[in-house]
Design a protein around this motif. Structure first.
Motif, PDB file in Angstrom:
ATOM      1  N   ARG A   1      70.664  41.380  70.794  1.00 30.77           N
ATOM      2  CA  ARG A   1      69.216  41.531  70.598  1.00 30.77           C
ATOM      3  C   ARG A   1      68.893  40.860  69.262  1.00 30.77           C
ATOM      4  O   ARG A   1      69.595  41.072  68.277  1.00 30.77           O
ATOM      5  N   THR A   2      67.850  40.044  69.216  1.00 30.95           N
ATOM      6  CA  THR A   2      67.389  39.481  67.948  1.00 30.95           C
ATOM      7  C   THR A   2      66.025  40.062  67.619  1.00 30.95           C
ATOM      8  O   THR A   2      65.202  40.289  68.509  1.00 30.95           O
ATOM      9  N   SER A   3      65.831  40.327  66.334  1.00 31.72           N
ATOM     10  CA  SER A   3      64.597  40.945  65.852  1.00 31.72           C
ATOM     11  C   SER A   3      64.263  40.379  64.482  1.00 31.72           C
ATOM     12  O   SER A   3      65.159  39.987  63.733  1.00 31.72           O
ATOM     13  N   GLY A   4      62.992  40.404  64.135  1.00 30.17           N
ATOM     14  CA  GLY A   4      62.586  40.037  62.791  1.00 30.17           C
ATOM     15  C   GLY A   4      62.927  41.154  61.817  1.00 30.17           C
ATOM     16  O   GLY A   4      62.951  42.327  62.193  1.00 30.17           O
ATOM     17  N   LEU A   5      63.204  40.769  60.575  1.00 31.16           N
ATOM     18  CA  LEU A   5      63.600  41.771  59.578  1.00 31.16           C
ATOM     19  C   LEU A   5      63.413  41.213  58.176  1.00 31.16           C
ATOM     20  O   LEU A   5      63.597  40.011  57.950  1.00 31.16           O
ATOM     21  N   GLU A   6      63.112  42.088  57.224  1.00 30.22           N
ATOM     22  CA  GLU A   6      63.105  41.737  55.808  1.00 30.22           C
ATOM     23  C   GLU A   6      64.417  42.225  55.207  1.00 30.22           C
ATOM     24  O   GLU A   6      64.839  43.347  55.466  1.00 30.22           O
ATOM     25  N   ALA A   7      65.074  41.366  54.430  1.00 34.79           N
ATOM     26  CA  ALA A   7      66.324  41.735  53.758  1.00 34.79           C
ATOM     27  C   ALA A   7      66.011  42.040  52.294  1.00 34.79           C
ATOM     28  O   ALA A   7      65.153  41.396  51.695  1.00 34.79           O
ATOM     29  N   ASP A   8      66.705  43.007  51.727  1.00 35.45           N
ATOM     30  CA  ASP A   8      66.437  43.416  50.351  1.00 35.45           C
ATOM     31  C   ASP A   8      67.751  43.486  49.568  1.00 35.45           C
ATOM     32  O   ASP A   8      68.657  44.231  49.944  1.00 35.45           O
ATOM     33  N   PHE A   9      67.833  42.719  48.505  1.00 40.36           N
ATOM     34  CA  PHE A   9      69.014  42.704  47.642  1.00 40.36           C
ATOM     35  C   PHE A   9      68.678  43.493  46.380  1.00 40.36           C
ATOM     36  O   PHE A   9      67.851  43.064  45.582  1.00 40.36           O
ATOM     37  N   ARG A  10      69.310  44.662  46.212  1.00 37.77           N
ATOM     38  CA  ARG A  10      69.074  45.514  45.039  1.00 37.77           C
ATOM     39  C   ARG A  10      70.348  46.241  44.655  1.00 37.77           C
ATOM     40  O   ARG A  10      71.055  46.758  45.519  1.00 37.77           O
ATOM     41  N   HIS A  11      70.591  46.294  43.365  1.00 38.25           N
ATOM     42  CA  HIS A  11      71.656  47.130  42.813  1.00 38.25           C
ATOM     43  C   HIS A  11      73.009  46.881  43.478  1.00 38.25           C
ATOM     44  O   HIS A  11      73.739  47.817  43.811  1.00 38.25           O
ATOM     45  N   GLY A  12      73.332  45.615  43.691  1.00 32.51           N
ATOM     46  CA  GLY A  12      74.639  45.270  44.255  1.00 32.51           C
ATOM     47  C   GLY A  12      74.790  45.548  45.734  1.00 32.51           C
ATOM     48  O   GLY A  12      75.906  45.570  46.250  1.00 32.51           O
ATOM     49  N   GLU A  13      73.679  45.759  46.428  1.00 29.51           N
ATOM     50  CA  GLU A  13      73.724  46.045  47.861  1.00 29.51           C
ATOM     51  C   GLU A  13      72.745  45.136  48.599  1.00 29.51           C
ATOM     52  O   GLU A  13      71.730  44.717  48.048  1.00 29.51           O
ATOM     53  N   LEU A  14      73.058  44.861  49.854  1.00 31.83           N
ATOM     54  CA  LEU A  14      72.124  44.240  50.786  1.00 31.83           C
ATOM     55  C   LEU A  14      71.625  45.371  51.676  1.00 31.83           C
ATOM     56  O   LEU A  14      72.408  46.001  52.388  1.00 31.83           O
ATOM     57  N   TRP A  15      70.327  45.653  51.584  1.00 31.41           N
ATOM     58  CA  TRP A  15      69.702  46.741  52.327  1.00 31.41           C
ATOM     59  C   TRP A  15      68.911  46.181  53.500  1.00 31.41           C
ATOM     60  O   TRP A  15      68.252  45.153  53.376  1.00 31.41           O
ATOM     61  N   LEU A  16      68.948  46.885  54.605  1.00 32.86           N
ATOM     62  CA  LEU A  16      68.141  46.556  55.774  1.00 32.86           C
ATOM     63  C   LEU A  16      67.237  47.753  56.052  1.00 32.86           C
ATOM     64  O   LEU A  16      67.725  48.846  56.337  1.00 32.86           O
ATOM     65  N   GLY A  17      65.939  47.542  55.956  1.00 34.58           N
ATOM     66  CA  GLY A  17      64.983  48.604  56.246  1.00 34.58           C
ATOM     67  C   GLY A  17      64.256  48.268  57.536  1.00 34.58           C
ATOM     68  O   GLY A  17      63.993  47.101  57.816  1.00 34.58           O
ATOM     69  N   MET A  18      63.957  49.296  58.316  1.00 28.39           N
ATOM     70  CA  MET A  18      63.261  49.051  59.584  1.00 28.39           C
ATOM     71  C   MET A  18      62.435  50.252  59.993  1.00 28.39           C
ATOM     72  O   MET A  18      62.661  51.366  59.511  1.00 28.39           O
TER      73      MET A  18
ATOM     74  N   PRO B   1      58.705  51.202  50.751  1.00 31.00           N
ATOM     75  CA  PRO B   1      58.577  50.748  52.142  1.00 31.00           C
ATOM     76  C   PRO B   1      57.592  51.622  52.920  1.00 31.00           C
ATOM     77  O   PRO B   1      57.338  52.764  52.536  1.00 31.00           O
ATOM     78  N   PRO B   2      57.047  51.082  54.024  1.00 32.35           N
ATOM     79  CA  PRO B   2      56.178  51.912  54.875  1.00 32.35           C
ATOM     80  C   PRO B   2      56.976  53.105  55.412  1.00 32.35           C
ATOM     81  O   PRO B   2      58.157  52.980  55.713  1.00 32.35           O
ATOM     82  N   GLN B   3      56.315  54.233  55.534  1.00 32.45           N
ATOM     83  CA  GLN B   3      56.984  55.463  55.972  1.00 32.45           C
ATOM     84  C   GLN B   3      56.601  55.800  57.404  1.00 32.45           C
ATOM     85  O   GLN B   3      55.508  55.451  57.823  1.00 32.45           O
ATOM     86  N   PRO B   4      57.418  56.489  58.152  1.00 31.49           N
ATOM     87  CA  PRO B   4      58.842  56.731  57.914  1.00 31.49           C
ATOM     88  C   PRO B   4      59.640  55.464  58.228  1.00 31.49           C
ATOM     89  O   PRO B   4      59.145  54.557  58.895  1.00 31.49           O
ATOM     90  N   PHE B   5      60.873  55.415  57.760  1.00 30.44           N
ATOM     91  CA  PHE B   5      61.682  54.229  57.976  1.00 30.44           C
ATOM     92  C   PHE B   5      63.169  54.580  57.986  1.00 30.44           C
ATOM     93  O   PHE B   5      63.576  55.642  57.525  1.00 30.44           O
ATOM     94  N   HIS B   6      63.951  53.651  58.543  1.00 33.38           N
ATOM     95  CA  HIS B   6      65.409  53.736  58.490  1.00 33.38           C
ATOM     96  C   HIS B   6      65.872  52.803  57.386  1.00 33.38           C
ATOM     97  O   HIS B   6      65.354  51.686  57.259  1.00 33.38           O
ATOM     98  N   LEU B   7      66.854  53.231  56.611  1.00 31.40           N
ATOM     99  CA  LEU B   7      67.450  52.389  55.576  1.00 31.40           C
ATOM    100  C   LEU B   7      68.946  52.281  55.853  1.00 31.40           C
ATOM    101  O   LEU B   7      69.625  53.290  56.006  1.00 31.40           O
ATOM    102  N   PHE B   8      69.421  51.045  55.932  1.00 31.15           N
ATOM    103  CA  PHE B   8      70.835  50.791  56.194  1.00 31.15           C
ATOM    104  C   PHE B   8      71.466  50.045  55.025  1.00 31.15           C
ATOM    105  O   PHE B   8      70.889  49.091  54.515  1.00 31.15           O
ATOM    106  N   ARG B   9      72.648  50.482  54.625  1.00 28.39           N
ATOM    107  CA  ARG B   9      73.467  49.775  53.634  1.00 28.39           C
ATOM    108  C   ARG B   9      74.441  48.916  54.421  1.00 28.39           C
ATOM    109  O   ARG B   9      74.930  49.327  55.473  1.00 28.39           O
ATOM    110  N   THR B  10      74.748  47.738  53.921  1.00 26.61           N
ATOM    111  CA  THR B  10      75.610  46.825  54.666  1.00 26.61           C
ATOM    112  C   THR B  10      76.988  46.681  54.042  1.00 26.61           C
ATOM    113  O   THR B  10      77.159  46.797  52.835  1.00 26.61           O
ATOM    114  N   GLU B  11      77.929  46.431  54.893  1.00 29.15           N
ATOM    115  CA  GLU B  11      79.293  46.047  54.515  1.00 29.15           C
ATOM    116  C   GLU B  11      79.534  44.688  55.154  1.00 29.15           C
ATOM    117  O   GLU B  11      79.407  44.545  56.373  1.00 29.15           O
TER     118      GLU B  11
END
Length: 157
Positions: free
Chosen positions: A41-58, A115-125
């Motif tokens: 599945r492909t979807s649009g997304l904003e990526a966020d680089f903060r504090h040594g992490e790549l965050w994915l919010g949706m 971010p807009p509420q409510p939302f999911h926040l994912f940390r990446t590895e």
């Protein structure tokens, strides 16, 4: 083997800077996840680089969030823009994404990023970072980084 964004930036600071610049050039990118039936599945997304992490919010309850809950594997492709000039090359990040539960860490992120509420926040590895570019209008150059391995550079005419 996996590593977070901070480990990648420590291992390959020049490539990490280039990759971040490509992602920061545009707001929306393409996230690939694995559907329930195993298809992509492909979807649009904003990526966020903060504090040594790549965050994915949706958005809360989104299909891509459900996909990541079921199977954390993802690939994130930077927006190529209008295609006339891809300064910095084409970049892709692959890895696994794990949701950050409600608590102090998510609250701190929410306070800072708003971010807009409510939302999911994912940390990446990360499992792989790839940059493809053209050098001297002649060579296709592919750089591949994987955790625990040296940066590989492949040059083709």
């Amino acid at each position: 083997m996996t590593a977070n964004w901070g480990a990648f930036t420590t291992a390959e600071p020049d490539l990490a800077r280039t990759v971040e610049e490509r992602f920061r050039a545009f707001t929306h990118h393409v996230l690939a996840t694995v559907r329930k039936d195993g298809s992509p599945r492909t979807s649009g997304l904003e990526a966020d680089f903060r504090h040594g992490e790549l965050w994915l919010g949706m958005m809360h309850g989104s299909l891509k969030a459900r996909d990541l809950h079921r199977d954390p594997r993802f690939a994130l492709q930077a927006n190529p823009g209008d295609g006339t000039a891809m300064g910095g090359g084409d970049v892709r990040i692959s890895g696994r994404a794990y949701e950050v539960p409600d608590g102090p860490e998510k609250s701190a992120y929410t306070e800072e990023a708003e971010p807009p509420q409510p939302f999911h926040l994912f940390r990446t590895e990360l499992t792989e970072v790839v940059r493809t570019s053209v050098e001297d209008e002649k060579y296709l150059v592919v750089q591949v980084w994987k955790p625990g391995e040296p940066l590989r550079t492949i040059k083709r005419v």
